[in-house]
Design a protein around this motif. Structure first.
Motif, PDB file in Angstrom:
ATOM      1  N   LEU A 195       0.822  -1.212   0.000  1.00 20.35           N
ATOM      2  CA  LEU A 195       0.000   0.000   0.000  1.00 20.35           C
ATOM      3  C   LEU A 195       0.858   1.266   0.000  1.00 20.35           C
ATOM      4  CD1 LEU A 195      -2.800  -1.117   2.474  1.00 20.35           C
ATOM      5  CD2 LEU A 195      -3.030  -0.748   0.009  1.00 20.35           C
ATOM      6  N   VAL A 196       2.001   1.228   0.659  1.00 12.72           N
ATOM      7  CA  VAL A 196       2.911   2.380   0.627  1.00 12.72           C
ATOM      8  C   VAL A 196       3.429   2.590  -0.797  1.00 12.72           C
ATOM      9  CG1 VAL A 196       5.169   3.237   1.364  1.00 12.72           C
ATOM     10  CG2 VAL A 196       3.574   2.309   3.048  1.00 12.72           C
ATOM     11  N   ILE A 197       3.806   1.509  -1.473  1.00 13.14           N
ATOM     12  CA  ILE A 197       4.255   1.615  -2.862  1.00 13.14           C
ATOM     13  C   ILE A 197       3.160   2.237  -3.719  1.00 13.14           C
ATOM     14  CG2 ILE A 197       4.832   0.255  -4.909  1.00 13.14           C
ATOM     15  CD1 ILE A 197       6.325  -1.674  -3.027  1.00 13.14           C
ATOM     16  N   GLU A 198       1.945   1.788  -3.536  1.00 14.70           N
ATOM     17  CA  GLU A 198       0.808   2.326  -4.293  1.00 14.70           C
ATOM     18  C   GLU A 198       0.626   3.824  -4.013  1.00 14.70           C
ATOM     19  OE1 GLU A 198      -3.947   1.802  -3.795  1.00 14.70           O
ATOM     20  OE2 GLU A 198      -2.818  -0.069  -4.096  1.00 14.70           O
ATOM     21  N   ALA A 199       0.697   4.199  -2.734  1.00 16.93           N
ATOM     22  CA  ALA A 199       0.477   5.598  -2.356  1.00 16.93           C
ATOM     23  C   ALA A 199       1.587   6.505  -2.865  1.00 16.93           C
ATOM     24  CB  ALA A 199       0.360   5.705  -0.838  1.00 16.93           C
ATOM     25  N   LEU A 200       2.821   6.067  -2.760  1.00 22.12           N
ATOM     26  CA  LEU A 200       3.933   6.906  -3.217  1.00 22.12           C
ATOM     27  C   LEU A 200       3.951   7.017  -4.740  1.00 22.12           C
ATOM     28  CD1 LEU A 200       6.836   5.851  -0.818  1.00 22.12           C
ATOM     29  CD2 LEU A 200       5.314   7.833  -0.649  1.00 22.12           C
ATOM     30  N   THR A 201       3.589   5.947  -5.417  1.00 25.69           N
ATOM     31  CA  THR A 201       3.522   5.991  -6.877  1.00 25.69           C
ATOM     32  C   THR A 201       2.473   6.990  -7.348  1.00 25.69           C
ATOM     33  OG1 THR A 201       4.251   3.677  -7.005  1.00 25.69           O
ATOM     34  CG2 THR A 201       3.172   4.588  -8.950  1.00 25.69           C
ATOM     35  N   ALA A 202       1.410   7.152  -6.561  1.00 26.27           N
ATOM     36  CA  ALA A 202       0.320   8.061  -6.923  1.00 26.27           C
ATOM     37  C   ALA A 202       0.467   9.445  -6.284  1.00 26.27           C
ATOM     38  CB  ALA A 202      -1.006   7.451  -6.501  1.00 26.27           C
ATOM     39  N   ALA A 203       1.621   9.727  -5.694  1.00 25.00           N
ATOM     40  CA  ALA A 203       1.823  11.021  -5.027  1.00 25.00           C
ATOM     41  C   ALA A 203       1.664  12.169  -6.018  1.00 25.00           C
ATOM     42  CB  ALA A 203       3.207  11.064  -4.388  1.00 25.00           C
ATOM     43  N   PRO A 204       1.121  13.282  -5.568  1.00 25.19           N
ATOM     44  CA  PRO A 204       0.922  14.419  -6.476  1.00 25.19           C
ATOM     45  C   PRO A 204       2.243  15.075  -6.863  1.00 25.19           C
ATOM     46  CG  PRO A 204       0.361  15.029  -4.231  1.00 25.19           C
ATOM     47  CD  PRO A 204       0.615  13.553  -4.207  1.00 25.19           C
ATOM     48  N   ASP A 205       2.206  15.860  -7.925  1.00 26.39           N
ATOM     49  CA  ASP A 205       3.381  16.623  -8.338  1.00 26.39           C
ATOM     50  C   ASP A 205       3.645  17.759  -7.346  1.00 26.39           C
ATOM     51  OD1 ASP A 205       3.552  15.022 -10.586  1.00 26.39           O
ATOM     52  OD2 ASP A 205       2.362  16.396 -11.827  1.00 26.39           O
ATOM     53  N   GLY A 206       4.809  18.357  -7.471  1.00 28.75           N
ATOM     54  CA  GLY A 206       5.127  19.514  -6.652  1.00 28.75           C
ATOM     55  C   GLY A 206       5.983  19.220  -5.450  1.00 28.75           C
ATOM     56  N   PHE A 207       6.427  17.966  -5.302  1.00 27.44           N
ATOM     57  CA  PHE A 207       7.285  17.589  -4.187  1.00 27.44           C
ATOM     58  C   PHE A 207       8.674  17.223  -4.704  1.00 27.44           C
ATOM     59  CE2 PHE A 207       3.028  17.103  -2.597  1.00 27.44           C
ATOM     60  CZ  PHE A 207       3.122  17.551  -1.283  1.00 27.44           C
ATOM     61  N   ASP A 208       9.672  17.424  -3.841  1.00 27.56           N
ATOM     62  CA  ASP A 208      11.061  17.160  -4.224  1.00 27.56           C
ATOM     63  C   ASP A 208      11.511  15.750  -3.877  1.00 27.56           C
ATOM     64  OD1 ASP A 208      11.721  19.966  -5.024  1.00 27.56           O
ATOM     65  OD2 ASP A 208      11.223  20.337  -2.918  1.00 27.56           O
ATOM     66  N   ALA A 209      10.769  15.070  -3.001  1.00 33.24           N
ATOM     67  CA  ALA A 209      11.131  13.707  -2.602  1.00 33.24           C
ATOM     68  C   ALA A 209       9.921  13.051  -1.967  1.00 33.24           C
ATOM     69  CB  ALA A 209      12.305  13.725  -1.627  1.00 33.24           C
ATOM     70  N   LEU A 210       9.969  11.728  -1.873  1.00 32.35           N
ATOM     71  CA  LEU A 210       8.919  10.927  -1.246  1.00 32.35           C
ATOM     72  C   LEU A 210       9.529  10.167  -0.070  1.00 32.35           C
ATOM     73  CD1 LEU A 210       7.380   9.440  -4.511  1.00 32.35           C
ATOM     74  CD2 LEU A 210       6.716  11.549  -3.336  1.00 32.35           C
ATOM     75  N   LEU A 211       8.679   9.879   0.935  1.00 30.01           N
ATOM     76  CA  LEU A 211       9.210   9.273   2.162  1.00 30.01           C
ATOM     77  C   LEU A 211       8.163   8.391   2.830  1.00 30.01           C
ATOM     78  CD1 LEU A 211      11.479   9.288   4.437  1.00 30.01           C
ATOM     79  CD2 LEU A 211      10.102  11.113   5.495  1.00 30.01           C
ATOM     80  N   PRO A 212       8.457   7.101   3.057  1.00 28.81           N
ATOM     81  CA  PRO A 212       7.609   6.320   3.952  1.00 28.81           C
ATOM     82  C   PRO A 212       7.917   6.735   5.395  1.00 28.81           C
ATOM     83  CG  PRO A 212       8.962   4.908   2.513  1.00 28.81           C
ATOM     84  CD  PRO A 212       9.533   6.282   2.458  1.00 28.81           C
ATOM     85  N   ASP A 213       6.881   7.033   6.160  1.00 29.45           N
ATOM     86  CA  ASP A 213       7.032   7.395   7.569  1.00 29.45           C
ATOM     87  C   ASP A 213       7.202   6.115   8.383  1.00 29.45           C
ATOM     88  OD1 ASP A 213       6.812   8.760  10.079  1.00 29.45           O
ATOM     89  OD2 ASP A 213       4.656   8.328  10.105  1.00 29.45           O
ATOM     90  N   CYS A 214       8.283   5.391   8.109  1.00 23.55           N
ATOM     91  CA  CYS A 214       8.463   4.068   8.708  1.00 23.55           C
ATOM     92  C   CYS A 214       9.929   3.679   8.631  1.00 23.55           C
ATOM     93  CB  CYS A 214       7.617   3.038   7.959  1.00 23.55           C
ATOM     94  SG  CYS A 214       7.741   1.365   8.627  1.00 23.55           S
ATOM     95  N   VAL A 215      10.451   3.175   9.726  1.00 24.42           N
ATOM     96  CA  VAL A 215      11.863   2.808   9.765  1.00 24.42           C
ATOM     97  C   VAL A 215      12.155   1.524   8.983  1.00 24.42           C
ATOM     98  CG1 VAL A 215      11.900   1.369  11.824  1.00 24.42           C
ATOM     99  CG2 VAL A 215      13.830   2.893  11.370  1.00 24.42           C
ATOM    100  N   LEU A 216      11.113   0.845   8.503  1.00 27.35           N
ATOM    101  CA  LEU A 216      11.324  -0.365   7.702  1.00 27.35           C
ATOM    102  C   LEU A 216      11.531  -0.064   6.223  1.00 27.35           C
ATOM    103  CD1 LEU A 216       8.702  -2.760   9.358  1.00 27.35           C
ATOM    104  CD2 LEU A 216      11.108  -2.387   9.948  1.00 27.35           C
TER     105      LEU A 216
END
Length: 213
Positions: free
Chosen positions: A58-79
């Protein structure tokens, strides 16, 4: 620098607000993290390997669908869910809290241990360290045996940490990485035997210092 982040579990409005406030407090000047709940399809805790894998998908799905306008993506998880799978496949970098924080301790030559809330998380930390090629620098992962509600309870987490840090120190650790991205750690005293690392705080400082663009 704007970072789009997602939680690894469904946390609800109150916990999302607490985590966002924590990012707001930890972000160095020039860095901003916008945190989003992973949503109702996500597990409410990472207590089993099945939940870890479900969260990762689900994290992969969410980050892949992240909106434009950001410089980086980050899972809020130490794993670091999705970090390896998405590397180089999206228009912006996908950052990993464990990769950055544990990587720093490895690069500085410190023998490092880690703590994890439960056995499923501990096993995944070991798997990530092995995938990154850092097992020779990891001297152990101690399990705290805490429920998911302890993430927001700094007092309970601190009590559980005491014995775990002692055991890791005896095993040769000079640094201990806290195996959760959203825990407030107790302040370290001057006589602390090891350096206790907040992976989120350290990663944000290193991201800011690296001037990622």
């Amino acid at each position: 620098m704007r970072i789009y982040a997602v939680t690894p579990i469904s946390v609800g409005p109150a916990e999302l607000a607490r985590r966002q406030a924590r990012y707001d407090a930890l972000c160095p000047p020039g860095v901003q993290v916008e945190l989003h709940d992973l949503g109702p399809r996500a597990p409410r805790a990472l207590d089993t390997d099945e939940q870890v894998r479900q969260s990762e998908a689900l994290v992969i799905e969410a980050l892949t669908a992240a909106p434009d306008g950001f410089d980086a993506l980050l899972p809020d998880c130490v794993l670091d869910p999705g970090v390896a799978q998405l590397a180089g496949k999206l228009p912006v970098p996908v950052l990993g809290l464990l990769r950055i924080s544990l990587g720093w301790t490895v690069l500085t030559g410190r023998s490092t241990g880690a703590v994890a809330r439960n056995r499923a998380i501990a096993a995944e930390i070991v798997a990530r360290a092995e995938a990154y090629g850092w097992m020779s620098s990891l001297c152990g992962v101690e399990v705290l045996d805490l429920d998911v509600y302890a993430i927001a309870d700094a007092g309970r987490w601190a009590v559980a940490l005491e014995g775990a840090v002692r055991r890791l120190t005896a095993a040769g650790a000079r640094t201990v990485v806290n195996g959760c991205s959203a825990v407030e750690l107790p302040p370290a005293g001057p006589a602390a035997p090891v350096r206790l690392v907040d992976p989120t705080a350290l990663a944000l400082r290193l991201i800011a210092a690296g001037e990622l663009r």
